[in-house]
Design a protein around this motif. Structure first.
Motif, PDB file in Angstrom:
ATOM      1  N   ILE A 240      10.027   1.323 -14.496  1.00 46.05           N
ATOM      2  CA  ILE A 240       9.684   0.858 -13.156  1.00 46.05           C
ATOM      3  C   ILE A 240       8.342   0.154 -13.216  1.00 46.05           C
ATOM      4  CG2 ILE A 240       8.577   3.049 -12.494  1.00 46.05           C
ATOM      5  CD1 ILE A 240       9.702   2.627  -9.667  1.00 46.05           C
ATOM      6  N   SER A 241       8.220  -0.949 -12.488  1.00 45.58           N
ATOM      7  CA  SER A 241       6.968  -1.694 -12.454  1.00 45.58           C
ATOM      8  C   SER A 241       6.848  -2.394 -11.106  1.00 45.58           C
ATOM      9  CB  SER A 241       6.913  -2.717 -13.594  1.00 45.58           C
ATOM     10  OG  SER A 241       7.967  -3.662 -13.454  1.00 45.58           O
ATOM     11  N   ARG A 242       5.653  -2.906 -10.827  1.00 46.64           N
ATOM     12  CA  ARG A 242       5.484  -3.644  -9.572  1.00 46.64           C
ATOM     13  C   ARG A 242       4.554  -4.814  -9.794  1.00 46.64           C
ATOM     14  NH1 ARG A 242       3.752   0.689  -5.350  1.00 46.64           N
ATOM     15  NH2 ARG A 242       3.986  -1.087  -3.931  1.00 46.64           N
ATOM     16  N   ASP A 243       4.827  -5.878  -9.040  1.00 44.50           N
ATOM     17  CA  ASP A 243       4.012  -7.083  -9.065  1.00 44.50           C
ATOM     18  C   ASP A 243       3.371  -7.215  -7.695  1.00 44.50           C
ATOM     19  OD1 ASP A 243       3.043  -9.716  -8.895  1.00 44.50           O
ATOM     20  OD2 ASP A 243       4.563 -10.465 -10.259  1.00 44.50           O
TER      21      ASP A 243
ATOM     22  N   GLY B 142       2.202   9.496  -0.813  1.00 40.84           N
ATOM     23  CA  GLY B 142       1.509   9.556  -2.084  1.00 40.84           C
ATOM     24  C   GLY B 142       2.449   9.723  -3.250  1.00 40.84           C
ATOM     25  N   PHE B 143       1.884   9.516  -4.429  1.00 42.96           N
ATOM     26  CA  PHE B 143       2.669   9.521  -5.663  1.00 42.96           C
ATOM     27  C   PHE B 143       3.183  10.911  -6.027  1.00 42.96           C
ATOM     28  CE2 PHE B 143       4.145   8.163  -9.643  1.00 42.96           C
ATOM     29  CZ  PHE B 143       3.781   9.108 -10.605  1.00 42.96           C
TER      30      PHE B 143
ATOM     31  N   GLY C 243       0.774  -1.237   0.000  1.00 43.58           N
ATOM     32  CA  GLY C 243       0.000   0.000   0.000  1.00 43.58           C
ATOM     33  C   GLY C 243       0.801   1.280   0.000  1.00 43.58           C
ATOM     34  N   TYR C 244       2.045   1.247  -0.388  1.00 42.40           N
ATOM     35  CA  TYR C 244       2.867   2.454  -0.332  1.00 42.40           C
ATOM     36  C   TYR C 244       3.430   2.765  -1.716  1.00 42.40           C
ATOM     37  CZ  TYR C 244       5.505  -1.715   0.641  1.00 42.40           C
ATOM     38  OH  TYR C 244       5.947  -2.987   0.626  1.00 42.40           O
ATOM     39  N   THR C 245       3.798   4.006  -1.917  1.00 40.05           N
ATOM     40  CA  THR C 245       4.490   4.428  -3.132  1.00 40.05           C
ATOM     41  C   THR C 245       5.952   4.010  -3.024  1.00 40.05           C
ATOM     42  OG1 THR C 245       3.021   6.317  -3.445  1.00 40.05           O
ATOM     43  CG2 THR C 245       5.177   6.426  -4.502  1.00 40.05           C
ATOM     44  N   MET C 246       6.489   3.516  -4.136  1.00 39.88           N
ATOM     45  CA  MET C 246       7.876   3.042  -4.159  1.00 39.88           C
ATOM     46  C   MET C 246       8.712   3.920  -5.070  1.00 39.88           C
ATOM     47  SD  MET C 246       8.125   0.411  -2.212  1.00 39.88           S
ATOM     48  CE  MET C 246       9.679  -0.298  -2.804  1.00 39.88           C
ATOM     49  N   GLY C 247       9.981   4.014  -4.726  1.00 34.37           N
ATOM     50  CA  GLY C 247      10.896   4.782  -5.565  1.00 34.37           C
ATOM     51  C   GLY C 247      12.241   4.092  -5.674  1.00 34.37           C
TER      52      GLY C 247
ATOM     53  N   ILE D  66       6.813   4.811  -8.521  1.00 30.99           N
ATOM     54  CA  ILE D  66       5.584   4.166  -8.974  1.00 30.99           C
ATOM     55  C   ILE D  66       4.558   4.225  -7.851  1.00 30.99           C
ATOM     56  CG2 ILE D  66       6.367   1.853  -8.265  1.00 30.99           C
ATOM     57  CD1 ILE D  66       4.917   0.796 -10.811  1.00 30.99           C
ATOM     58  N   SER D  67       3.316   4.485  -8.226  1.00 26.73           N
ATOM     59  CA  SER D  67       2.262   4.609  -7.222  1.00 26.73           C
ATOM     60  C   SER D  67       1.921   3.257  -6.606  1.00 26.73           C
ATOM     61  CB  SER D  67       1.007   5.211  -7.869  1.00 26.73           C
ATOM     62  OG  SER D  67       0.523   4.351  -8.889  1.00 26.73           O
TER      63      SER D  67
END
Length: 121
Positions: A67-70, A99-100, A28-32, A48-49
């Motif tokens: 950037i991507s997320r699974d 937030g993003f 549930g968090y924004t990643m960088g 990424i949001s």
């Protein structure tokens, strides 16, 4: 407490590719992604949001990095193509709940230990 573990760094020739991974313990968090070269300040790379629907990139990597997320694996990736010697750095992933859209490292609460990327010319 969110724990982040990066992997995937290494030595590659200019023009090559690498994929970094960041396994996270929470959701549930924004990643960088950030990077820091020797003698230089930490630099923003991409974010990424929490939903994965929004991404943002530094101008220096736009068009080369993705950037991507699974969500199922709770993992964020940084696909790096057309690597240049100036991409050489220690790459960190980071997480924040504000937030993003934030490029400032101060906005990020949790950090991984970093993974080294070295691009030879």
């Amino acid at each position: 407490q969110v724990q982040l573990v990066e992997s995937g760094g290494g030595l590659v020739q200019a023009g090559g590719s690498l994929r970094l991974s960041c396994a996270a313990s929470g959701r549930g968090y924004t990643m960088g992604w950030f990077r820091q070269a020797p003698g230089k300040e930490r630099e923003y790379v991409a974010t990424i949001s929490s939903s994965g629907g929004n991404t943002d990139y530094a101008d220096s990597v736009k068009g080369r990095f993705t950037i991507s997320r699974d969500a199922a694996k709770n993992t964020v990736y940084l696909e790096m193509n057309s690597l240049k010697p100036e991409d050489t750095a220690l790459y960190y992933c980071a997480a924040q709940y504000l937030g993003f859209g934030r490029r400032n490292s101060a906005a990020y609460t949790y950090w991984g230990q970093g993974t080294q990327v070295t691009v030879s010319s």
